[in-house]
Design a protein around this motif. Sequence first.
Motif, PDB file in Angstrom:
ATOM      1  N   MET A   1    -109.414 -61.686 -14.596  1.00 36.21           N
ATOM      2  CA  MET A   1    -110.471 -62.842 -14.616  1.00 36.21           C
ATOM      3  C   MET A   1    -110.011 -63.971 -15.414  1.00 36.21           C
ATOM      4  O   MET A   1    -110.397 -64.932 -15.319  1.00 36.21           O
ATOM      5  CB  MET A   1    -112.071 -62.320 -14.853  1.00 36.21           C
ATOM      6  CG  MET A   1    -112.551 -61.311 -13.959  1.00 36.21           C
ATOM      7  SD  MET A   1    -114.214 -60.654 -14.081  1.00 36.21           S
ATOM      8  CE  MET A   1    -115.120 -62.247 -13.951  1.00 36.21           C
ATOM      9  N   SER A   2    -109.632 -63.427 -16.888  1.00 33.85           N
ATOM     10  CA  SER A   2    -109.143 -64.383 -17.758  1.00 33.85           C
ATOM     11  C   SER A   2    -107.979 -65.359 -17.226  1.00 33.85           C
ATOM     12  O   SER A   2    -107.865 -66.550 -17.626  1.00 33.85           O
ATOM     13  CB  SER A   2    -108.667 -63.888 -18.877  1.00 33.85           C
ATOM     14  OG  SER A   2    -109.741 -63.010 -19.466  1.00 33.85           O
ATOM     15  N   GLU A   5    -109.373 -68.543 -15.715  1.00 34.46           N
ATOM     16  CA  GLU A   5    -110.197 -69.052 -16.736  1.00 34.46           C
ATOM     17  C   GLU A   5    -111.571 -68.764 -16.609  1.00 34.46           C
ATOM     18  O   GLU A   5    -112.586 -69.831 -16.597  1.00 34.46           O
ATOM     19  CB  GLU A   5    -110.065 -70.608 -16.479  1.00 34.46           C
ATOM     20  CG  GLU A   5    -108.593 -71.137 -17.074  1.00 34.46           C
ATOM     21  CD  GLU A   5    -108.197 -70.856 -18.367  1.00 34.46           C
ATOM     22  OE1 GLU A   5    -109.309 -70.904 -19.226  1.00 34.46           O
ATOM     23  OE2 GLU A   5    -107.140 -70.572 -18.711  1.00 34.46           O
ATOM     24  N   VAL A   6    -111.887 -67.695 -15.980  1.00 32.85           N
ATOM     25  CA  VAL A   6    -113.130 -66.975 -15.919  1.00 32.85           C
ATOM     26  C   VAL A   6    -113.573 -66.123 -16.865  1.00 32.85           C
ATOM     27  O   VAL A   6    -112.680 -65.316 -17.232  1.00 32.85           O
ATOM     28  CB  VAL A   6    -113.393 -66.271 -14.246  1.00 32.85           C
ATOM     29  CG1 VAL A   6    -114.850 -65.780 -14.231  1.00 32.85           C
ATOM     30  CG2 VAL A   6    -113.110 -67.273 -13.223  1.00 32.85           C
ATOM     31  N   PRO A   7    -114.539 -66.075 -17.630  1.00 33.28           N
ATOM     32  CA  PRO A   7    -115.043 -65.362 -18.576  1.00 33.28           C
ATOM     33  C   PRO A   7    -115.365 -63.880 -18.296  1.00 33.28           C
ATOM     34  O   PRO A   7    -115.804 -63.425 -17.353  1.00 33.28           O
ATOM     35  CB  PRO A   7    -116.330 -66.010 -19.221  1.00 33.28           C
ATOM     36  CG  PRO A   7    -116.392 -67.178 -18.760  1.00 33.28           C
ATOM     37  CD  PRO A   7    -115.717 -67.278 -17.584  1.00 33.28           C
ATOM     38  N   SER A   8    -114.499 -62.994 -18.927  1.00 34.80           N
ATOM     39  CA  SER A   8    -114.492 -61.503 -18.639  1.00 34.80           C
ATOM     40  C   SER A   8    -115.741 -61.061 -19.282  1.00 34.80           C
ATOM     41  O   SER A   8    -116.270 -61.453 -20.249  1.00 34.80           O
ATOM     42  CB  SER A   8    -113.297 -60.813 -19.231  1.00 34.80           C
ATOM     43  OG  SER A   8    -113.198 -60.915 -20.531  1.00 34.80           O
ATOM     44  N   LEU A   9    -116.272 -60.059 -18.499  1.00 32.71           N
ATOM     45  CA  LEU A   9    -117.251 -59.371 -19.150  1.00 32.71           C
ATOM     46  C   LEU A   9    -117.102 -57.987 -20.238  1.00 32.71           C
ATOM     47  O   LEU A   9    -115.842 -57.456 -19.985  1.00 32.71           O
ATOM     48  CB  LEU A   9    -118.221 -58.375 -17.975  1.00 32.71           C
ATOM     49  CG  LEU A   9    -118.755 -59.513 -16.824  1.00 32.71           C
ATOM     50  CD1 LEU A   9    -119.179 -58.807 -15.832  1.00 32.71           C
ATOM     51  CD2 LEU A   9    -119.798 -60.295 -17.425  1.00 32.71           C
ATOM     52  N   HIS A  10    -117.941 -57.743 -21.038  1.00 29.34           N
ATOM     53  CA  HIS A  10    -117.790 -56.671 -22.045  1.00 29.34           C
ATOM     54  C   HIS A  10    -117.822 -55.556 -21.270  1.00 29.34           C
ATOM     55  O   HIS A  10    -118.709 -55.460 -20.359  1.00 29.34           O
ATOM     56  CB  HIS A  10    -118.665 -57.120 -23.171  1.00 29.34           C
ATOM     57  CG  HIS A  10    -118.427 -56.083 -24.448  1.00 29.34           C
ATOM     58  ND1 HIS A  10    -118.828 -54.647 -24.804  1.00 29.34           N
ATOM     59  CD2 HIS A  10    -117.515 -56.415 -25.443  1.00 29.34           C
ATOM     60  CE1 HIS A  10    -118.250 -54.124 -25.445  1.00 29.34           C
ATOM     61  NE2 HIS A  10    -117.471 -55.222 -26.058  1.00 29.34           N
ATOM     62  N   HIS A  11    -117.141 -54.432 -21.888  1.00 26.28           N
ATOM     63  CA  HIS A  11    -117.121 -53.285 -21.002  1.00 26.28           C
ATOM     64  C   HIS A  11    -118.379 -52.567 -21.168  1.00 26.28           C
ATOM     65  O   HIS A  11    -118.981 -51.819 -20.182  1.00 26.28           O
ATOM     66  CB  HIS A  11    -116.043 -52.281 -21.616  1.00 26.28           C
ATOM     67  CG  HIS A  11    -116.403 -51.774 -22.886  1.00 26.28           C
ATOM     68  ND1 HIS A  11    -117.035 -50.614 -23.461  1.00 26.28           N
ATOM     69  CD2 HIS A  11    -116.032 -52.550 -24.414  1.00 26.28           C
ATOM     70  CE1 HIS A  11    -117.273 -50.479 -24.685  1.00 26.28           C
ATOM     71  NE2 HIS A  11    -116.374 -51.460 -25.282  1.00 26.28           N
ATOM     72  N   THR A  13    -121.223 -54.220 -20.824  1.00 28.16           N
ATOM     73  CA  THR A  13    -122.205 -55.018 -19.907  1.00 28.16           C
ATOM     74  C   THR A  13    -121.886 -54.424 -18.582  1.00 28.16           C
ATOM     75  O   THR A  13    -122.588 -54.089 -17.735  1.00 28.16           O
ATOM     76  CB  THR A  13    -121.752 -56.355 -19.951  1.00 28.16           C
ATOM     77  OG1 THR A  13    -122.197 -56.873 -21.368  1.00 28.16           O
ATOM     78  CG2 THR A  13    -122.659 -57.214 -19.025  1.00 28.16           C
ATOM     79  N   MET A  14    -120.589 -54.117 -18.576  1.00 27.22           N
ATOM     80  CA  MET A  14    -120.066 -53.519 -17.025  1.00 27.22           C
ATOM     81  C   MET A  14    -120.756 -52.123 -16.807  1.00 27.22           C
ATOM     82  O   MET A  14    -121.059 -51.811 -15.746  1.00 27.22           O
ATOM     83  CB  MET A  14    -118.333 -53.476 -17.171  1.00 27.22           C
ATOM     84  CG  MET A  14    -117.623 -54.819 -16.917  1.00 27.22           C
ATOM     85  SD  MET A  14    -118.242 -55.629 -15.217  1.00 27.22           S
ATOM     86  CE  MET A  14    -117.228 -54.427 -14.334  1.00 27.22           C
TER      87      MET A  14
END
Length: 271
Positions: A1-2, A5-11, A13-14
């Motif tokens: 996702m990075s 240029e899309v902010p990735s989710l924290h593990h 949060t996933m």
Amino acid sequence: MSAMEVPSLHHKTMKGIERKVGKHVRAVAKESCTEALQQERLPLYVKQETTSDQTAKGQFKYDMGWQKRGSGRSYDSKSGVGTLIGNRAGKVCAYGARIKDCKTCNYHKGKGPVPKHQCFKNWNGSSKAMEADVGGELVEEFEKENVNWCGYHQGQQSYKHKGLPYGRPLTGDSLREDMDAIFRVFIANSDKIAPGGSTKDVESFNNMVATKAPKRMYLSSSDSLLNRVACAVAQKNDGHSYINTLNNSLCMSPGRLMAERAELKRRRSAK
């Protein structure tokens, strides 16, 4: 996702999202198993002439797949998934898992009291014994839900046996001893006379589970394994359209593109 240029989710949060969705995934898988079982039961209530016992009675295939490759001599997998597939529709009618590990329990072991958590550990025996234990559990659940298959259990006092004189059951201790002696011969040779049905449906499902829960990854200490197995069950029974069913249960838009993709997958698998 990075890379896009899309902010990735924290593990974490996933993982939180997975736990919320996992409940709905397992519910969808359970519902699909119930529908598959109804499809196996339906022909039993239709009166039709048949010369094959296989079309007149429900038959099932059972096998277990482990989440770690065995060497042929030792089986030390921390988890295993047993599957009961109907011989008529080829769909999963019931499944069960045995897990020997828990990440939270292991982390707090020796450090003090274990905090309250949802522990999925349900097995302490050997990995080899998982297969027999899950199989026995599925058969017991199956018999409880389908007692009405047998007319004798519907009314034991009024039931008449069609193949016996005057419709009465057999009685007598000497007759019981003679019958036991006959059946002991069949029991001793059960491996030779057992029907050699194909288990390719079960092996195909085990491969489907391996694609969603790869054996190179350790998933046996959390609910991730159960969620992935549930996805495999729903996909086996309903195809990729189970994703739309899951979205509906989560009050999300089913998605037109996803529906088209699921239909394309269904057509390809039907060829």
